[in-house]
Each structure stands twice: as structure tokens, then as C-alpha cells.
Write a protein that holds these residues in place. Structure first.
Motif, mmCIF file in Angstrom:
data_model
loop_
_atom_site.group_PDB
_atom_site.id
_atom_site.type_symbol
_atom_site.label_atom_id
_atom_site.label_comp_id
_atom_site.label_asym_id
_atom_site.label_seq_id
_atom_site.Cartn_x
_atom_site.Cartn_y
_atom_site.Cartn_z
ATOM 1 N N SER A 1 11.408 -20.621 2.878
ATOM 2 C CA SER A 1 12.466 -20.250 1.947
ATOM 3 C C SER A 1 12.925 -18.803 2.143
ATOM 4 C CB SER A 1 11.980 -20.442 0.508
ATOM 5 O OG SER A 1 10.978 -19.495 0.225
ATOM 6 N N ARG A 2 12.176 -18.075 2.954
ATOM 7 C CA ARG A 2 12.475 -16.645 3.105
ATOM 8 C C ARG A 2 11.976 -16.269 4.503
ATOM 9 N NH1 ARG A 2 9.264 -12.051 1.627
ATOM 10 N NH2 ARG A 2 7.619 -13.568 1.631
ATOM 11 N N PRO A 3 12.729 -16.655 5.527
ATOM 12 C CA PRO A 3 12.192 -16.643 6.897
ATOM 13 C C PRO A 3 11.841 -15.262 7.456
ATOM 14 C CG PRO A 3 14.497 -17.335 6.882
ATOM 15 C CD PRO A 3 14.102 -17.159 5.457
ATOM 16 N N GLN A 4 12.192 -14.193 6.679
ATOM 17 C CA GLN A 4 11.751 -12.858 7.120
ATOM 18 C C GLN A 4 10.337 -12.574 6.633
ATOM 19 O OE1 GLN A 4 14.321 -13.399 5.096
ATOM 20 N NE2 GLN A 4 16.179 -12.895 6.247
ATOM 21 N N GLY A 5 9.845 -13.429 5.729
ATOM 22 C CA GLY A 5 8.536 -13.175 5.123
ATOM 23 C C GLY A 5 7.526 -14.247 5.477
ATOM 24 N N ILE A 6 6.292 -14.045 5.038
ATOM 25 C CA ILE A 6 5.238 -15.022 5.331
ATOM 26 C C ILE A 6 4.788 -15.693 4.034
ATOM 27 C CG2 ILE A 6 4.407 -13.823 7.377
ATOM 28 C CD1 ILE A 6 2.036 -12.828 5.510
ATOM 29 N N LEU A 7 4.159 -16.862 4.183
ATOM 30 C CA LEU A 7 3.551 -17.533 3.038
ATOM 31 C C LEU A 7 2.313 -16.746 2.646
ATOM 32 C CD1 LEU A 7 3.791 -21.222 4.303
ATOM 33 C CD2 LEU A 7 5.072 -20.214 2.400
ATOM 34 N N THR A 8 2.241 -16.367 1.382
ATOM 35 C CA THR A 8 1.130 -15.491 0.989
ATOM 36 C C THR A 8 0.027 -16.233 0.230
ATOM 37 O OG1 THR A 8 2.398 -14.851 -0.952
ATOM 38 C CG2 THR A 8 2.501 -13.383 0.939
ATOM 39 N N GLU A 9 0.334 -17.475 -0.132
ATOM 40 C CA GLU A 9 -0.697 -18.309 -0.752
ATOM 41 C C GLU A 9 -1.867 -18.421 0.222
ATOM 42 O OE1 GLU A 9 0.058 -22.641 -1.861
ATOM 43 O OE2 GLU A 9 1.989 -21.618 -1.981
ATOM 44 N N ASP A 10 -3.072 -18.419 -0.266
ATOM 45 C CA ASP A 10 -4.276 -18.574 0.574
ATOM 46 C C ASP A 10 -4.494 -17.406 1.531
ATOM 47 O OD1 ASP A 10 -4.417 -21.129 -0.534
ATOM 48 O OD2 ASP A 10 -3.348 -22.015 1.181
ATOM 49 N N VAL A 11 -3.644 -16.401 1.494
ATOM 50 C CA VAL A 11 -3.868 -15.264 2.393
ATOM 51 C C VAL A 11 -4.551 -14.153 1.603
ATOM 52 C CG1 VAL A 11 -2.770 -13.452 3.772
ATOM 53 C CG2 VAL A 11 -1.915 -15.791 3.897
ATOM 54 N N LYS A 12 -5.673 -13.684 2.169
ATOM 55 C CA LYS A 12 -6.374 -12.576 1.531
ATOM 56 C C LYS A 12 -5.761 -11.276 2.075
ATOM 57 C CE LYS A 12 -10.908 -10.572 1.594
ATOM 58 N NZ LYS A 12 -12.009 -10.491 2.547
ATOM 59 N N PHE A 13 -5.493 -10.338 1.175
ATOM 60 C CA PHE A 13 -4.926 -9.061 1.616
ATOM 61 C C PHE A 13 -5.991 -7.973 1.570
ATOM 62 C CE2 PHE A 13 -1.116 -11.427 0.816
ATOM 63 C CZ PHE A 13 -0.219 -10.930 1.760
ATOM 64 N N ILE A 14 -5.959 -7.106 2.552
ATOM 65 C CA ILE A 14 -6.974 -6.051 2.670
ATOM 66 C C ILE A 14 -6.298 -4.711 2.988
ATOM 67 C CG2 ILE A 14 -8.812 -7.607 3.475
ATOM 68 C CD1 ILE A 14 -8.138 -6.617 6.363
ATOM 69 N N LEU A 15 -7.082 -3.661 2.902
ATOM 70 C CA LEU A 15 -6.619 -2.361 3.406
ATOM 71 C C LEU A 15 -6.560 -2.477 4.930
ATOM 72 C CD1 LEU A 15 -6.031 0.706 3.008
ATOM 73 C CD2 LEU A 15 -8.498 1.089 3.081
ATOM 74 N N ASN A 16 -5.458 -2.045 5.531
ATOM 75 C CA ASN A 16 -5.321 -2.082 6.990
ATOM 76 C C ASN A 16 -6.623 -1.570 7.638
ATOM 77 O OD1 ASN A 16 -3.919 -2.288 9.504
ATOM 78 N ND2 ASN A 16 -3.529 -0.081 9.434
ATOM 79 N N PRO A 17 -7.261 -2.386 8.500
ATOM 80 C CA PRO A 17 -8.587 -1.991 9.023
ATOM 81 C C PRO A 17 -8.611 -0.592 9.643
ATOM 82 C CG PRO A 17 -8.064 -4.233 9.685
ATOM 83 C CD PRO A 17 -6.850 -3.715 8.976
ATOM 84 N N TYR A 18 -7.562 -0.197 10.349
ATOM 85 C CA TYR A 18 -7.561 1.137 10.967
ATOM 86 C C TYR A 18 -7.449 2.247 9.920
ATOM 87 C CZ TYR A 18 -7.010 -1.158 15.469
ATOM 88 O OH TYR A 18 -7.207 -1.929 16.578
ATOM 89 N N ASP A 19 -6.857 1.917 8.749
ATOM 90 C CA ASP A 19 -6.764 2.922 7.689
ATOM 91 C C ASP A 19 -8.160 3.273 7.165
ATOM 92 O OD1 ASP A 19 -4.120 2.457 8.132
ATOM 93 O OD2 ASP A 19 -3.656 1.676 6.139
ATOM 94 N N GLU A 20 -9.097 2.317 7.267
ATOM 95 C CA GLU A 20 -10.473 2.606 6.829
ATOM 96 C C GLU A 20 -11.091 3.723 7.671
ATOM 97 O OE1 GLU A 20 -13.175 -0.613 6.435
ATOM 98 O OE2 GLU A 20 -11.742 -1.887 5.378
ATOM 99 N N PHE A 21 -10.764 3.729 8.963
ATOM 100 C CA PHE A 21 -11.296 4.808 9.816
ATOM 101 C C PHE A 21 -10.670 6.144 9.410
ATOM 102 C CE2 PHE A 21 -11.297 0.923 12.505
ATOM 103 C CZ PHE A 21 -12.666 0.719 12.506
ATOM 104 N N ALA A 22 -9.387 6.098 9.041
ATOM 105 C CA ALA A 22 -8.706 7.321 8.594
ATOM 106 C C ALA A 22 -9.315 7.828 7.291
ATOM 107 C CB ALA A 22 -7.207 7.043 8.421
ATOM 108 N N VAL A 23 -9.592 6.900 6.361
ATOM 109 C CA VAL A 23 -10.188 7.288 5.074
ATOM 110 C C VAL A 23 -11.577 7.891 5.321
ATOM 111 C CG1 VAL A 23 -11.144 6.415 2.902
ATOM 112 C CG2 VAL A 23 -8.905 5.606 3.693
#
Lengths: 257, 321
Positions: free
Chosen positions: A22-44
Motif C-alpha cells: 500500500s506504500r511501496p516506498q516503505g516496508i511492512l513493519t508488522e512482525d519486524v523488531k526494531f533496534i538501535l542501528n548496530p554500528y551506533d552501539e559502537f559509537a555509543v
């Protein structure tokens, strides 16, 4: 010294990512777990360990929708002192160069000695952020850093590049993008996760930054799945026979050798 | 703003293959739009003639010590200068380590649109649009570039390289403003002789959890050596400290698209497959016939990698000699 860390929320690396019909620029977010970008953890982690030895504040800045607050909380639970979130659609739904320009404006009043970000955003697969922010702030940057030491007025960084590496010395302030070799990110303890919820997350708008909406310079028109790989030949049995089959396939069918 | 500019990269006296590939794309754009293409050569300027012969009307060169090694500040200043010289509307470069870094800073300097690691250009679309992998190749994004100029880095090994023509380019020496250089390269540390990086290799032999430990990479390295291949690894192997991070292929490692990827003892988790799924051919060696990689490989061998891989090596030695 004040250290700024740029934060982004992304889908988990193990997530199956599908375009939203329904919104081909975006992704289906149901069932998707969101996290802090893994490389940002190294920066933090790097920001926290530098601040622990030199003293000073670590401030996180995140462009993202309201839901991205959970990624910001992860950083606060790791030990970041306070955070800013820019949730304007004009900032969230734009390209990386415009985002870098917005982040540069948000960083400016903090006058940090060091700005750290992850080497790459694993969702849009872009690694331009450090260079873009640095350019808009007219500061030096070092990208893809696997080793970093910071003194009062300069830093020494090892930048990984096409197999080899470069040892780079830079004046401060500077922007550095962080890779996995840099450190092992700490796990937030339960008590720190609790405490994170009491830390300041300041909402910042584009108008707070004296920025007007700018049309994106690049935009995704449509997302699609790459052609699925078909199963090929499967062989089992004696190692001698299967290995010979593979070599024959390489020369006769794949024609690589 | 109409021109096309390619920023060239050289290695040890040769024009880098990603530059030939960018030249190929530039020539296609140049033909279809009837606009000339120029190139900027920052290092090894003796290659200007050879570079020009790929079809460029102009080759810009610069002189001076500050261009000796890649430096984001001096190179950005020179590239911006060249872009203004030829009123560049499209700037192309290989998506190498240098290419990705330079195009990023250049895009901000020129206030333009950036598209990195592009795998396809819609040559006839106006303004130009491109396709690039996102989510480490789990999806492809078609991207419009309304901003200008458009700065585009091209994924290595994807575009057809330009072939030399009889054309002779005009060589123009530029004298860009001296940029203030605050980040200095102190030392370049080359990879050990004969050790190929996974992003540059045509063949990659990769090991995962199935190799069992650091010593297990011995058979992987032996096979890689015979094939002149790079050694790759899964996140599981890297997180267990069996092999350094620079070998990691996958969403939090390197994304590769070699001609041949040999996955040994790798189950093929989503995040690993994302990093190598666009390889032209995949061979998998795994004890477990149900491992996800086995129904995505072009050739899957069910078996113990410690038995199969050494035989594979011996058989390849026979055929390669």
C-alpha cells in the motif's frame, strides 16, 4: 569534553524485510523488531568510554519517528546522559545529505569536541553521514574507524579501507564513524534501563533549528524484492566424488575455471 | 549544469577497474544525452592519456604532494573544482572505500543528491534515476534524484567497463584552492602481500560456525590460496573470535558480489545471505542438507567440510595446472 552520538532506529538484522504494497516506498513493519542501528552501539560505547576518562557529557541525537524512542532509550540505558529527537516528517522522510545538514544544525549549539556515528545505517545501507555532517560543520572527518585514541586537542584513528588501513591524525573537533573493531558495546543493566526512562529526551523541530522544509534531493520511488535465488544442484556421498562433481560443474557449467 | 564527470582511482600505476566501469556508465550517458564526459585524475597523472582513451573529452589533473594519498579534504576541494569546470550534473565514481568517502563529502560540498553503491542506472530517465540495494540487499530501491548535481557511486563488478577508443582527450591541469587539511594520513598500512580483501576479490571462500574454531580456517585459507580468492567469514565465526572482523560478510560486515562464493559450514542466516546473495555463483558445503544456504546455492555439497574442502582443493590444483 562534550561528545555527540548520532542514533538511528533500524529493523533487526534477522528481520525479513518486505515492501508494503500500500506504500511501496516503505516496508511492512508488522512482525519486524526494531533496534538501535548496530554500528551506533559502537559509537555509543566509544563515546562513553572516552567521556569516562576525560569527563564530560554524552548527548545523543536521533532523527526518527516517535517510535524510534526505543532506540534512544537503549542508548540512554547504556549510559548516554541525555538525548534530542527530531521527529518532523521533513527530517524523517528525507535523504541522507539533507539529514546530515539538519543534524549539523542540531549539533552546532552543543559545540562538541567529538561527534561519533555508526559506520553505516544498515537499513538504507548508507555510510555517508560522518562526511556529510563534517562538511556542513566545516570540520574534518574520519570514516570507518576500527581504532581510536583521543587526546585534548587531537585524535588518532585507524581507518579501514579496501583491505589495508590508514592511520589518520586529526585536529578536534572532528566527526568519526565507528566500526565493529573499535570496542565491545556494554549491555545495559536492568537498573540502568529503568533509570534511562528518567533521562531527558528533548524534542526538537526543524523550526527550532531555524531550518525550513527542503524537498528531498533523492527519494525512493519504489522498493522491490530482488529475484529469489533458485535451488541448484545438491550432491551427497563420498567427499572425493562430490568434490570432483563440483569441480566439473565449475568448469563445464559455470565456466569459471 | 549538463556535464558528466568521472573521478578516477589508480592503484600502483594502473587505472582501477571500478574507474573503467564508471567510464563505461559515463559513455552510455554521454551518448544518450549528447553531452561530453570528463574525468578527474588526482594520482599517477602519467595515466591521463590512457584514461582519456576510454572516451573522455577532457581529463583534468592536479599536481602536488597533497594529492599523494587519499585525503578527504584536499580531494573534495579538487573534485568540487573539477565539477564546476565542466558544469557537472552527474558525477560518477566506483563505490570503493575512497569512492564512498569522497562522494559523501562532495555531495554535501556541492549541495547535491547522493546515491551510493548503485547497481543500475536508468540512462534515459530525466533526471537520471538509479537502483541501489537497501537492507543489505534484502530489497532493491529505485531512487529518483531531483537534487543537483547527482553524485553516484557504482558498486564494483556490476557495470560494463569502457573499452579504449582511439580518442585523445584534452588534458587540463587544474589548480584548486588549497584546502585546509586537518585530518592527515600519517601512515598507510597495506594488507599483507597476496591477501585480498573480500570486497575486491572475484572469488571468496568463506567459513562459518561449521569450521569449529580458529584452526578450522586452515582448510578455508588453503582453498582460497589455490583459487587466488579472499577469505570470508560469517558473523558467528567473527563473534567467536576465530577470525578478524574485516573478513565478515553480511549485513553488519561487508556486502560482496563476487563471481563465485564458496560457503563452507555456513548455515546462511538472513543477515549473512543479505551480504552475499548477489554473488553470480554460490557453492555451499554443509553437513546439514536443510541449512537455508543449501536451497539457495547453485551447487550444494552435503558433507563434512573438513573432508570435502581438501579434496576440492586437490582437484582444483589438478585442473588449474
Amino acid at each position: 569534553m562534550t561528545i555527540v552520538v548520532i542514533l538511528k532506529q533500524v529493523p533487526d538484522t534477522e528481520a525479513v524485510v518486505r515492501p508494503d504494497p500500500s506504500r511501496p516506498q516503505g516496508i511492512l513493519t508488522e512482525d519486524v523488531k526494531f533496534i538501535l542501528n548496530p554500528y551506533d552501539e559502537f559509537a555509543v560505547e566509544e563515546a562513553l568510554s572516552i567521556a569516562e576518562s576525560t569527563g564530560g557529557e554524552v548527548v545523543g541525537i536521533c532523527i526518527g519517528p516517535a517510535e524510534a524512542e526505543s532506540a534512544v532509550l537503549t542508548a540512554l540505558a547504556m549510559g548516554v546522559d541525555r538525548a534530542m529527537m527530531i521527529t518532523d516528517p521533513g527530517a524523517v522522510e528525507t535523504d541522507i545529505v539533507t539529514k546530515g545538514r539538519i543534524l549539523a544544525e542540531a549539533i552546532k549549539p552543543l559545540n562538541p569536541s567529538l561527534v561519533l556515528c555508526g559506520r553505516e545505517w544498515i537499513d538504507t545501507q548508507e555510510d555517508a553521514l560522518a562526511a556529510v555532517i563534517a562538511e556542513y560543520l566545516d570540520l574534518p572527518h574520519v570514516g570507518n574507524v576500527g581504532k581510536l585514541s583521543v587526546e585534548s586537542s587531537k585524535l588518532t584513528a585507524v581507518r579501514e579501507m579496501d583491505g589495508g588501513s590508514l592511520e589518520i591524525e586529526s585536529t578536534l573537533p572532528a566527526i568519526v564513524s565507528c566500526s565493529k573493531d573499535l570496542n565491545e558495546p556494554r549491555y545495559p543493566t536492568l537498573i540502568k534501563i529503568k533509570r534511562a526512562k528518567t533521562k531527558e529526551i528533548k524534542s526538537v523541530t526543524l523550526s527550532d533549528l531555524n531550518l525550513a522544509f527542503e524537498p528531498p534531493r533523492s527519494r525512493v520511488k519504489i522498493l522491490s524484492s530482488p529475484p529469489a535465488r533458485q535451488a541448484g544442484r545438491v550432491v551427497k556421498g563420498e567427499p572425493d566424488a562430490t568434490a570432483r562433481d563440483a569441480v566439473a560443474w565449475l568448469s563445464d557449467e559455470a565456466k569459471i575455471i | 549544469m549538463t556535464g558528466i564527470l568521472v573521478i578516477a582511482e589508480t592503484r600502483n600505476g594502473t587505472i582501477h577497474k571500478t574507474t573503467r566501469e564508471a567510464a563505461g556508465a559515463a559513455m552510455e550517458l554521454s551518448r544518450r544525452r549528447s553531452v561530453p564526459a570528463a574525468a578527474l585524475l588526482l594520482t599517477e597523472t602519467q595515466l591521463a592519456g590512457e584514461l582519456g582513451a576510454l572516451g573522455f573529452s577532457t581529463v583534468y589533473t592536479v599536481e602536488g604532494e597533497r594529492y599523494g594519498k587519499y585525503n578527504s579534504e584536499s580531494y573534495t576541494a579538487a573534485a568540487a573544482h573539477a565539477a564546476r569546470q565542466c558544469s557537472a550534473n552527474i558525477i560518477l565514481m566506483g563505490a570503493t572505500g575512497m569512492g564512498r568517502d569522497l562522494t559523501a563529502r562532495l555531495a554535501a560540498r556541492l549541495n547535491g543528491a547522493l546515491a551510493s553503491d548503485v547497481i543500475r542506472i536508468h540512462y534515459d530517465s530525466d533526471p537520471v534515476s538509479v537502483v541501489r540495494p537497501v537492507y543489505s540487499g534484502k530489497l532493491l530501491a529505485e531512487v529518483e534524484l531531483p537534487g543537483s548535481p547527482r553524485i553516484i557511486s557504482l558498486r564494483p563488478n556490476v557495470f560494463e567497463p569502457a573499452s579504449p577508443s582511439g580518442q585523445q582527450a584534452q588534458v587540463v591541469r587544474l589548480d584548486p584552492d588549497t584546502a585546509s587539511i586537518r585530518a592527515q594520513v600519517k601512515q598507510a598500512i597495506q594488507a599483507a602481500q597476496g591477501v585480498l580483501d573480500v570486497t575486491e576479490a572475484d572469488i571468496i571462500v568463506s567459513g562459518g560456525r561449521g569450521v569449529g574454531g580458529p584452526e578450522g580456517f586452515g582448510v578455508i585459507r588453503d582453498l582460497a590460496q589455490v583459487l587466488n580468492a579472499a577469505v570470508g567469514a560469517s558473523r558467528a565465526a567473527v563473534d567467536s573470535d576465530w577470525i578478524p572482523y574485516k573478513h565478515q560478510v553480511g549485513q553488519t560486515g561487508k556486502v560482496v558480489s563476487p563471481v563465485l562464493y564458496i560457503a563452507c559450514g555456513i548455515s546462511g542466516a538472513i543477515q549473512h545471505f543479505a551480504g552475499m546473495g548477489s554473488s553470480r555463483f554460490i557453492i555451499a558445503v554443509n553437513k546439514d542438507p536443510d541449512a537455508p544456504i543449501m536451497n539457495k546455492a547453485d551447487f550444494a555439497i552435503v558433507g563434512d567440510l573438513f573432508k570435502v574442502v581438501p579434496v576440492l582443493k586437490e582437484e582444483l590444483i589438478k585442473i588449474l595446472n
